[in-house]
Motif scaffolding. Structure first.
Motif, PDB file in Angstrom:
ATOM      1  N   ASP A  63       0.807  -1.222   0.000  1.00  0.00           N
ATOM      2  CA  ASP A  63       0.000   0.000   0.000  1.00  0.00           C
ATOM      3  C   ASP A  63       0.841   1.273   0.000  1.00  0.00           C
ATOM      4  O   ASP A  63       0.306   2.365  -0.170  1.00  0.00           O
ATOM      5  CB  ASP A  63      -0.912   0.026   1.238  1.00  0.00           C
ATOM      6  CG  ASP A  63      -1.974  -1.059   1.205  1.00  0.00           C
ATOM      7  OD1 ASP A  63      -2.275  -1.590   0.114  1.00  0.00           O
ATOM      8  OD2 ASP A  63      -2.488  -1.400   2.298  1.00  0.00           O
ATOM      9  N   VAL A  64       2.133   1.135   0.195  1.00  0.00           N
ATOM     10  CA  VAL A  64       3.011   2.304   0.279  1.00  0.00           C
ATOM     11  C   VAL A  64       3.143   2.924  -1.114  1.00  0.00           C
ATOM     12  O   VAL A  64       3.565   2.256  -2.058  1.00  0.00           O
ATOM     13  CB  VAL A  64       4.410   1.916   0.829  1.00  0.00           C
ATOM     14  CG1 VAL A  64       5.318   3.132   0.877  1.00  0.00           C
ATOM     15  CG2 VAL A  64       4.279   1.277   2.200  1.00  0.00           C
ATOM     16  N   PRO A  65       2.763   4.193  -1.252  1.00  0.00           N
ATOM     17  CA  PRO A  65       2.833   4.832  -2.572  1.00  0.00           C
ATOM     18  C   PRO A  65       4.262   5.285  -2.882  1.00  0.00           C
ATOM     19  O   PRO A  65       4.748   6.277  -2.345  1.00  0.00           O
ATOM     20  CB  PRO A  65       1.901   6.045  -2.410  1.00  0.00           C
ATOM     21  CG  PRO A  65       1.980   6.385  -0.955  1.00  0.00           C
ATOM     22  CD  PRO A  65       2.198   5.079  -0.233  1.00  0.00           C
ATOM     23  N   LEU A  66       4.937   4.523  -3.714  1.00  0.00           N
ATOM     24  CA  LEU A  66       6.300   4.872  -4.123  1.00  0.00           C
ATOM     25  C   LEU A  66       6.279   5.478  -5.515  1.00  0.00           C
ATOM     26  O   LEU A  66       5.547   5.011  -6.398  1.00  0.00           O
ATOM     27  CB  LEU A  66       7.198   3.635  -4.118  1.00  0.00           C
ATOM     28  CG  LEU A  66       7.453   2.951  -2.789  1.00  0.00           C
ATOM     29  CD1 LEU A  66       8.330   1.722  -2.997  1.00  0.00           C
ATOM     30  CD2 LEU A  66       8.090   3.899  -1.790  1.00  0.00           C
ATOM     31  N   SER A  67       7.095   6.488  -5.712  1.00  0.00           N
ATOM     32  CA  SER A  67       7.253   7.060  -7.048  1.00  0.00           C
ATOM     33  C   SER A  67       7.978   6.046  -7.929  1.00  0.00           C
ATOM     34  O   SER A  67       8.578   5.083  -7.434  1.00  0.00           O
ATOM     35  CB  SER A  67       8.068   8.352  -6.969  1.00  0.00           C
ATOM     36  OG  SER A  67       9.405   8.050  -6.569  1.00  0.00           O
ATOM     37  N   ALA A  68       7.952   6.274  -9.214  1.00  0.00           N
ATOM     38  CA  ALA A  68       8.669   5.396 -10.143  1.00  0.00           C
ATOM     39  C   ALA A  68      10.159   5.386  -9.793  1.00  0.00           C
ATOM     40  O   ALA A  68      10.811   4.337  -9.841  1.00  0.00           O
ATOM     41  CB  ALA A  68       8.455   5.857 -11.579  1.00  0.00           C
ATOM     42  N   ARG A  69      10.687   6.528  -9.415  1.00  0.00           N
ATOM     43  CA  ARG A  69      12.109   6.627  -9.049  1.00  0.00           C
ATOM     44  C   ARG A  69      12.398   5.787  -7.803  1.00  0.00           C
ATOM     45  O   ARG A  69      13.386   5.078  -7.746  1.00  0.00           O
ATOM     46  CB  ARG A  69      12.486   8.080  -8.811  1.00  0.00           C
ATOM     47  CG  ARG A  69      13.875   8.242  -8.249  1.00  0.00           C
ATOM     48  CD  ARG A  69      14.212   9.674  -7.987  1.00  0.00           C
ATOM     49  NE  ARG A  69      15.059  10.092  -9.092  1.00  0.00           N
ATOM     50  CZ  ARG A  69      15.285  11.323  -9.431  1.00  0.00           C
ATOM     51  NH1 ARG A  69      14.703  12.302  -8.782  1.00  0.00           N
ATOM     52  NH2 ARG A  69      16.102  11.604 -10.420  1.00  0.00           N
ATOM     53  N   ASP A  70      11.513   5.867  -6.800  1.00  0.00           N
ATOM     54  CA  ASP A  70      11.712   5.089  -5.575  1.00  0.00           C
ATOM     55  C   ASP A  70      11.546   3.586  -5.826  1.00  0.00           C
ATOM     56  O   ASP A  70      12.292   2.779  -5.275  1.00  0.00           O
ATOM     57  CB  ASP A  70      10.763   5.546  -4.465  1.00  0.00           C
ATOM     58  CG  ASP A  70      11.195   6.849  -3.825  1.00  0.00           C
ATOM     59  OD1 ASP A  70      12.378   7.232  -3.971  1.00  0.00           O
ATOM     60  OD2 ASP A  70      10.347   7.495  -3.175  1.00  0.00           O
ATOM     61  N   ARG A  71      10.599   3.216  -6.668  1.00  0.00           N
ATOM     62  CA  ARG A  71      10.429   1.792  -7.012  1.00  0.00           C
ATOM     63  C   ARG A  71      11.687   1.259  -7.691  1.00  0.00           C
ATOM     64  O   ARG A  71      12.148   0.161  -7.402  1.00  0.00           O
ATOM     65  CB  ARG A  71       9.211   1.585  -7.910  1.00  0.00           C
ATOM     66  CG  ARG A  71       7.904   1.527  -7.144  1.00  0.00           C
ATOM     67  CD  ARG A  71       6.754   0.997  -8.004  1.00  0.00           C
ATOM     68  NE  ARG A  71       6.546   1.761  -9.228  1.00  0.00           N
ATOM     69  CZ  ARG A  71       5.851   2.893  -9.312  1.00  0.00           C
ATOM     70  NH1 ARG A  71       5.280   3.395  -8.247  1.00  0.00           N
ATOM     71  NH2 ARG A  71       5.714   3.514 -10.468  1.00  0.00           N
ATOM     72  N   ALA A  72      12.248   2.061  -8.599  1.00  0.00           N
ATOM     73  CA  ALA A  72      13.481   1.663  -9.287  1.00  0.00           C
ATOM     74  C   ALA A  72      14.636   1.551  -8.304  1.00  0.00           C
ATOM     75  O   ALA A  72      15.445   0.615  -8.385  1.00  0.00           O
ATOM     76  CB  ALA A  72      13.808   2.651 -10.404  1.00  0.00           C
ATOM     77  N   LYS A  73      14.712   2.493  -7.360  1.00  0.00           N
ATOM     78  CA  LYS A  73      15.781   2.461  -6.358  1.00  0.00           C
ATOM     79  C   LYS A  73      15.667   1.206  -5.491  1.00  0.00           C
ATOM     80  O   LYS A  73      16.665   0.524  -5.254  1.00  0.00           O
ATOM     81  CB  LYS A  73      15.717   3.712  -5.477  1.00  0.00           C
ATOM     82  CG  LYS A  73      16.811   3.794  -4.445  1.00  0.00           C
ATOM     83  CD  LYS A  73      16.750   5.097  -3.681  1.00  0.00           C
ATOM     84  CE  LYS A  73      17.909   5.191  -2.716  1.00  0.00           C
ATOM     85  NZ  LYS A  73      17.969   6.481  -2.046  1.00  0.00           N
ATOM     86  N   VAL A  74      14.457   0.883  -5.043  1.00  0.00           N
ATOM     87  CA  VAL A  74      14.245  -0.317  -4.233  1.00  0.00           C
ATOM     88  C   VAL A  74      14.618  -1.559  -5.035  1.00  0.00           C
ATOM     89  O   VAL A  74      15.280  -2.471  -4.525  1.00  0.00           O
ATOM     90  CB  VAL A  74      12.795  -0.392  -3.709  1.00  0.00           C
ATOM     91  CG1 VAL A  74      12.471  -1.766  -3.145  1.00  0.00           C
ATOM     92  CG2 VAL A  74      12.562   0.683  -2.650  1.00  0.00           C
ATOM     93  N   ALA A  75      14.227  -1.611  -6.301  1.00  0.00           N
ATOM     94  CA  ALA A  75      14.555  -2.767  -7.150  1.00  0.00           C
ATOM     95  C   ALA A  75      16.073  -2.912  -7.306  1.00  0.00           C
ATOM     96  O   ALA A  75      16.604  -4.025  -7.242  1.00  0.00           O
ATOM     97  CB  ALA A  75      13.892  -2.628  -8.513  1.00  0.00           C
ATOM     98  N   ASP A  76      16.773  -1.800  -7.487  1.00  0.00           N
ATOM     99  CA  ASP A  76      18.238  -1.838  -7.597  1.00  0.00           C
ATOM    100  C   ASP A  76      18.865  -2.350  -6.303  1.00  0.00           C
ATOM    101  O   ASP A  76      19.787  -3.170  -6.323  1.00  0.00           O
ATOM    102  CB  ASP A  76      18.802  -0.446  -7.914  1.00  0.00           C
ATOM    103  CG  ASP A  76      18.533  -0.003  -9.333  1.00  0.00           C
ATOM    104  OD1 ASP A  76      18.183  -0.852 -10.187  1.00  0.00           O
ATOM    105  OD2 ASP A  76      18.649   1.218  -9.591  1.00  0.00           O
TER     106      ASP A  76
END
Length: 88
Positions: A63-76
Motif C-alpha cells: 500500500d506504500v505509494p512509491l514514485s517510479a524513481r523510488d520503485r526503481a531504487k528499491v529494485a536496484d
C-alpha cells in the motif's frame, strides 16, 4: 590487486562475519529508508529500533505509494542484496 592479497582478504571476510555482512546492513538500511520516507509502518523489532514508526501511515508494504524513481531504487537495492547473498 594481487591474487594472494585477494585470497587473504576473502579469508578475512569469511572469518569476520560482521564485516562480511556490512554491505547487507547498509543495503537493508538504504532500502528501508525509502519505505520510512513514504510512511511505512515497520513490523520487525530491528526496523522499529532503526527507524521508529512515528508518523507512519501504511501497514502493508504493497500500500506504500512509491514514485517510479523510488520503485526503481528499491529494485536496484534488492538486486544488490541478492548479489551479496543478503538474507530476505
Amino acid at each position: 590487486m594481487p591474487r594472494l592479497a585477494l585470497t587473504c582478504l576473502s579469508a578475512f571476510l569469511v572469518a569476520t562475519p560482521a564485516l562480511a555482512e556490512f554491505p547487507c546492513d547498509e543495503l537493508w538500511a538504504e532500502r528501508n529508508a525509502v519505505y520510512k520516507d513514504a510512511g511505512y509502518c515497520f513490523r520487525t523489532a530491528k526496523a522499529i529500533r532503526a527507524f521508529g514508526n512515528a508518523g507512519c501511515k501504511y501497514d502493508e508494504i504493497g500500500d506504500v505509494p512509491l514514485s517510479a524513481r523510488d520503485r526503481a531504487k528499491v529494485a536496484d537495492i534488492q538486486r544488490d542484496e541478492r548479489r551479496h547473498g543478503c538474507a530476505p
